[in-house]
Design an enzyme around this catalytic site. Structure first.
Site, short mmCIF file in Angstrom:
data_model
loop_
_atom_site.label_atom_id
_atom_site.label_comp_id
_atom_site.label_asym_id
_atom_site.label_seq_id
_atom_site.Cartn_x
_atom_site.Cartn_y
_atom_site.Cartn_z
N GLU A 10 36.64 -29.74 46.27
CA GLU A 10 37.01 -29.24 47.59
C GLU A 10 35.96 -29.52 48.67
OE1 GLU A 10 38.91 -25.83 45.08
OE2 GLU A 10 37.24 -27.20 44.85
N ASP A 83 38.79 -25.70 42.29
CA ASP A 83 38.36 -24.42 41.71
C ASP A 83 39.25 -23.98 40.55
OD1 ASP A 83 36.24 -24.19 43.40
OD2 ASP A 83 37.18 -22.78 44.78
N ASP A 85 41.17 -21.57 39.53
CA ASP A 85 42.07 -20.43 39.70
C ASP A 85 43.44 -20.95 40.15
OD1 ASP A 85 41.64 -21.19 42.33
OD2 ASP A 85 40.53 -19.39 42.89
N GLU A 87 44.92 -20.99 43.05
CA GLU A 87 44.91 -21.80 44.27
C GLU A 87 44.29 -23.17 44.02
OE1 GLU A 87 44.02 -21.36 49.03
OE2 GLU A 87 43.47 -19.73 47.68
N TYR A 302 31.65 -18.94 38.55
CA TYR A 302 32.75 -18.84 39.51
C TYR A 302 32.93 -17.40 39.98
CZ TYR A 302 37.13 -19.87 41.83
OH TYR A 302 38.11 -20.02 42.78
N ARG A 304 35.44 -15.82 41.75
CA ARG A 304 36.74 -15.13 41.87
C ARG A 304 37.24 -14.83 40.47
NH1 ARG A 304 37.13 -19.20 45.83
NH2 ARG A 304 36.99 -18.35 47.94
N HIS A 346 38.31 -16.19 33.60
CA HIS A 346 36.95 -16.73 33.66
C HIS A 346 35.97 -15.67 33.18
CE1 HIS A 346 38.99 -19.53 36.23
NE2 HIS A 346 39.31 -18.55 37.06
#
Length: 808
Positions: A10, A83, A85, A87, A302, A304, A346
C-alpha cells in the site's frame, strides 16, 4: 532483461522496508491504498440486479494504475502484499481485477510483522486471494454505502445539509446520548462515612483510622447524620478491641498484550492521543522506521487485531530478554485466550524484536513514535513477567457490637510492575495508610471520630477510551472501525469533546431521536452487533454475502418509505444550545453555532445583533487575580484555519470597568489547589502527563516560568502578554504569534547593521570620496531602512501584547 517479480504494497514506507529484505529479482511498488472503489457521485450499487456493485478506478490515480500495469506486464510473477485483514484482502482483489492479472501469475502474501525472516518466509509460501474475506468486505462496504447514500439525503432534507448516517456511527452517537441522559436523570443519594481514629496499648505504635463497616456481623450503610450519631453514641464510651488480624500475600497479574482496542484506550489515557492519531503512528511503526545501523525496519506487529495470541518464537525471546535484564524469577510465560467472538486472525500487538528497547531507538524515532513504541514494548514485556506480590494486612476492630475495618498493603515483589502498570479511566482509589503491628484481642484507645457526608455520583461521561471499550464490549464495530467511528461523530458535531470527555450535542440528540423512531434497527445496539456476526459468518464461508444484503435491505427500504411519508413537508428544528454567556451588546444569552472553523458563540438576535465570540467552556479553579471563574476559549487563525485554545478570567473584556480583569494564559487550570497558598494550580498544555504547578509568585511553592517546560525566552522577548488581554479578546480570530515575520526581518536587519558597523571606517573613507549628491541619496536610503526597522519593531511589540502569558 532478466526475469523479475513484482510485489505490490500500500505505502512507500512499507515498500522501502520490504524492498530491503528482498533481492534484486524483486521490484516493490506502492499502490497508495485503494485504486478502485464505488463511485462518489452515485450509489454505485445496482439494487435492481441483486446488489451488483459498480466499481470504478479512483480519480487522480490514473498514473499509479498505468505504472503498475506496465510493471505487472513485464513481471514473471505478481505478489499482492497488502495488509493482512479484510480490507487488505479486498485491495488485493481489486488490484488483480484492475491490472487484469491471470490466476497463474498472481499470488497473495501477508506479513504479520515486517521483519526479514517473516517477509522472506511469506514470499516462499504465498497463497491465493481468500474470496471469503473479500466477500465479507464487499458486504460491509455495500451495507455502509446503502445506509449512507439513502439515509443521509433524508437527514439533509429534514434536519440540516451536510449530515450523514451510518450503521456504526449512528449506534456510537446513541451510546453517547444514552450515557448523557443517564447523567442528566441521575438523582444523587446521601451517604456518610465514619472513621474511628485509634491507637494501641503501646505508645510507640502509630495511630491508625478504621472505617465503620456494620453491626452484628452484617454490613450497614450510614444514610444520614442521624445514623452516624447513633453509632457514635453507642461506641464512643465502649471499649475498642482488635477482633481479627489477617495477613496474606495478594498477587496481581499483568495485563495481556495490546489488541487494537486496548492500545487505543491506553494511548488515550496515558499519552492523550486520539484513536485516529494512535492508529496513524502505529501504522508508521508497523511499516518501517529508519534505524541507525539497521536500515528501515518494522518495529511492531500488525496493529488491527482483536487477538491475544503470541507466537512461540516471541514468547521464547521475551523470556530470554526478561531473564537477562531483570533476573530469572521475573520471567513467567503467559498465554492469553481471546474473547468470545474475536476473529483471532493475527497475533496481539507486540514489538517485532523485544531486544530493541525504547531507549535504544529513541534517537531514531519522533516523539510520538517513541511514546507509542514504549507503550507497546512495555505492555508486551510486562505480559510475560511474574505476578506482583503484595503483603496485605486486614484488621477488624469491634466496639459494642459494631465493627470497624482497616487494611494496608505493601509491595513485596515488584514482578511485572517493574516495567508497566495499566492506566485507569477514573483515578478513585483510596490511599491506604500503613497499619501498626496489631494482635488479636489487643485493646485500643479511641482518640476521636471523623465523619464525612457524601453523595453518590452519576456515571462519568464517555471518553475516547471508554467509548471504544463500550463499543467492543457490545460487539459494535471491529478493530479497523473504532478510530474512524469516533472521528466521524466528532467531525459531524453529533458529539463534542470537552476536555477529555465526549458530550452529545443538540444536533446529535435530534438525529438520534429520528433514527430511534424511524430506523429502529440501525439505531439498535443488538441489531448492529448481530450484523457484525453475520459479516463474520460470511468470512467463515457459512453465509453468502448477498444473503446478508437481501435480509437487511427489505426492512430498510420499508422504513425509508415510511419515514418519507411521515415527514413529508416537515422540517425538524435543532434547538439552540444556550450558554450562560451574556451578549455584551443586547443582554441576551449567547447560543452555540457552527461555522467553517467549528463551533462558536453568537447572539440569537441576529440580524439585529451580530455579536459573536469564541466558544467558552468553564474550567476548574479560580482566577488568580480577581477570583472569578476561569474559561477555556478557542479561536481560529484566519491565515491557517487552525484552531487554538487559551484560558482566561470570565471578566476579560467585561464592560463593567470595576470587574474587568486581564488574566490570560496558555497553561491549563486544574481542580487541585496549591497546598501552600490555596491558589488554583495549573499545568503545561499539550499531550502527556504534566505535573501541576503554582503560579503565585509570593508562594514558596511557586514554579518560575522558565522551569515549566517551555522553550527558553530571550531577554528581549519577555513582554507582558497579559497587558493587552482586552485587545487580544477583541481580535480572537488572530492567533497570538510566537514570532512575527516583521520581527524576524528586524532581527536580520540588526545583524546586518552590526556587520556594517564593523566595516564602518572603510565605508567612511569611500563615502568621503563620493560626490555630495550621492552622499545625500545614501543618507535617504539609511533613513528609510531605519524607519522600516522601527515599524517592524512596533509590529512585533503589538503582536506580543496580544499574546496570552506563559508560552513563547
Amino acid at each position: 532483461m532478466a526475469k523479475h517479480s513484482l510485489v505490490i504494497v500500500e505505502s512507500p514506507a512499507k515498500a522501502k522496508t520490504i524492498g530491503k529484505y528482498l533481492g534484486k529479482e524483486f521490484e516493490v511498488k506502492a499502490c497508495m491504498g485503494h485504486l478502485r472503489d464505488l463511485p462518489k457521485s452515485t450509489l454505485g450499487v445496482d439494487l435492481e440486479h441483486d446488489f451488483e456493485p459498480v466499481y470504478k478506478p479512483i480519480k487522480g490515480k490514473e498514473d499509479i494504475i498505468a505504472d503498475l500495469k506496465k510493471s505487472a506486464k513485464s513481471a514473471e510473477m505478481v505478489y499482492l502484499a497488502t495488509d493482512p485483514d479484510r480490507e487488505g484482502e479486498a485491495i488485493s482483489w481489486h488490484l488483480k481485477q484492475l491490472l487484469n492479472l491471470p490466476d497463474e501469475k498472481t499470488r497473495r502474501v501477508t506479513f504479520n510483522e515486517i521483519t526479514k525472516n517473516v517477509v522472506q518466509e511469506s514470499i516462499r509460501e504465498p497463497r491465493d486471494i481468500d474470496q471469503k474475506l473479500v466477500d465479507a468486505q464487499q458486504a460491509r462496504r455495500i451495507l455502509d454505502r446503502i445506509v449512507g447514500y439513502e439515509l443521509s439525503p433524508l437527514l439533509w432534507k429534514k434536519i440540516r445539509r451536510g449530515l450523514s448516517a451510518g450503521r456504526v456511527q449512528s449506534v456510537a452517537t446513541r451510546m453517547v446520548d444514552d450515557r448523557d441522559r443517564e447523567i442528566e436523570e441521575f438523582k444523587p443519594e446521601e451517604y456518610w462515612t465514619l472513621d474511628a481514629n485509634l491507637f494501641g496499648d503501646d505508645a510507640k505504635k502509630l495511630p491508625f483510622a478504621a472505617r465503620y463497616h456494620g453491626k452484628d456481623g452484617k454490613k450497614a450503610e450510614l444514610k444520614s447524620a442521624e445514623d452516624v450519631d447513633a453509632v457514635v453514641h453507642e461506641t464512643e464510651h465502649a471499649p475498642f478491641t482488635v477482633k481479627t488480624v489477617k495477613r496474606t500475600d495478594k498477587q496481581r497479574s499483568p495485563s495481556p498484550p495490546f489488541t487494537t482496542s486496548t492500545m487505543q484506550q491506553e494511548a488515550s489515557r496515558k499519552l492523550s492521543m486520539t484513536p485516529r492519531r494512535t492508529m496513524a503512528i502505529a501504522q508508521q511503526l508497523y511499516e518501517g522506521v529508519d534505524i541507525e545501523g539497521e536500515g528501515t525496519v518494522g518495529l511492531i506487529t500488525y496493529m488491527r487485531t482483536d487477538s491475544l495470541r503470541i507466537s512461540e518464537e516471541a514468547l521464547a525471546s521475551a523470556k530470554t530478554f526478561i531473564t537477562g535484564r531483570y533476573g530469572e524469577h521475573y520471567a513467567q510465560t503467559h498465554r492469553y485466550k481471546a474473547k468470545a467472538g474475536a476473529q483471532d486472525a493475527h497475533e496481539a500487538i507486540r514489538p517485532s524484536n523485544v531486544n530493541w528497547t525504547p531507549e535504544q531507538l529513541k534517537k531514531d524515532l519522533t516523539g510520538e513514535q517513541y511514546r507509542l513504541y514504549r507503550l507497546v514494548w512495555s505492555r508486551f514485556v510486562a505480559s510475560q513477567m511474574a505476578n506482583a506480590v503484595y503483603d496485605s494486612v486486614a484488621v477488624e476492630v469491634e466496639a459494642a457490637g459494631h465493627s470497624f475495618r482497616a487494611s494496608s498493603s505493601s509491595l513485596k515483589f515488584s514482578g511485572y510492575t517493574a516495567v508497566y502498570e495499566e492506566g485507569k479511566d477514573e483515578e478513585k482509589e483510596e490511599k491506604e495508610s500503613p497499619l501498626p503491628a496489631l494482635r488479636e484481642g489487643e485493646p485500643l484507645t479511641l482518640k476521636d471520630f471523623d465523619r464525612e457526608q457524601h453523595f453518590t455520583q452519576p456515571p462519568a461521561h464517555y471518553t475516547d477510551a471508554t467509548l471504544i471499550r463500550a463499543m467492543e464490549e457490545q460487539g459494535i464495530g471491529r478493530p479497523s472501525t473504532y478510530a474512524p467511528t469516533v472521528s466521524t461523530i466528532l467531525d459531524r458535531e453529533y458529539v463534542v469533546k470537552e476536555g477529555k470527555y465526549l458530550r452529545i450535542t443538540n444536533l446529535g440528540r435530534v438525529v438520534t431521536a429520528l433514527m430511534k423512531e424511524r430506523f429502529s434497527d440501525i439505531a439498535d445496539l443488538k441489531f448492529t452487533a448481530n450484523m457484525e456476526q453475520r459479516l463474520d459468518s460470511v468470512e467463515e464461508g457459512k453465509t453468502a454475502w448477498k444473503d446478508v444484503l437481501r435480509e437487511f435491505y427489505g426492512d430498510f427500504e420499508q422504513d425509508l418509505e415510511n419515514a418519507e411519508k411521515a415527514l413529508d413537508g416537515a422540517r425538524i428544528k435543532v434547538p439552540d444550545e444556550v450558554s450562560e454567556e451574556i451578549c455584551p451588546e443586547c443582554g441576551r444569552n449567547l447560543v452555540v453555532k457552527s461555522g467553517r472553523f467549528g463551533r462558536f458563540l453568537a447572539c440569537p438576535g441576529y440580524p439585529e445583533c451580530t455579536f459573536t465570540m469564541p466558544l467558552v467552556v468553564e474550567m476548574p479553579g479560580r482566577c488568580p487575580k480577581c477570583g472569578g471563574r476561569l474559561m477555556k476559549r478557542t479561536g481560529n487563525s484566519k491565515k491557517t484555519g487552525k484552531q487554538y485554545t487559551y484560558y482566561c478570567c470570565e471578566h476579560v473584556n467585561s464592560k463593567d470597568e470595576t470587574a474587568k480583569c486581564d488574566f490570560m494564559t496558555w497553561d491549563v487550570p486544574v481542580k487541585d489547589d496549591c497546598p501552600v497558598c490555596g491558589h488554583t494550580m495549573f499545568k503545561k498544555a499539550g499531550r502527556g502527563f504534566k505535573k501541576p504547578f503554582c503560579i503565585n509568585p509570593e508562594c514558596s511553592n511557586f514554579l518560575p516560568e522558565e522551569k515549566r517546560g517551555y522553550p527558553r525566552k530571550k531577554a528581549a522577548d519577555s513582554a507582558e502578554g497579559a497587558e493587552s488581554a482586552a485587545a487580544a479578546e477583541e481580535t480572537a480570530e488572530k492567533k497570538p504569534a510566537r514570532r512575527t515575520a516583521a520581527a524576524k526581518k528586524a532581527d536580520t536587519a540588526k545583524t546586518a547593521a552590526k556587520k556594517s558597523a564593523a566595516k564602518k571606517p572603510a565605508a567612511a573613507k569611500t563615502a568621503a570620496k563620493k560626490p555630495a549628491a550621492k552622499k545625500e541619496t545614501a543618507s535617504k536610503a539609511a533613513a528609510k531602512t531605519t524607519s522600516s526597522r522601527k515599524t517592524a519593531a512596533k509590529k512585533t511589540v503589538a503582536s506580543k501584547a496580544k499574546k496570552p502569558a506563559g508560552k513563547e
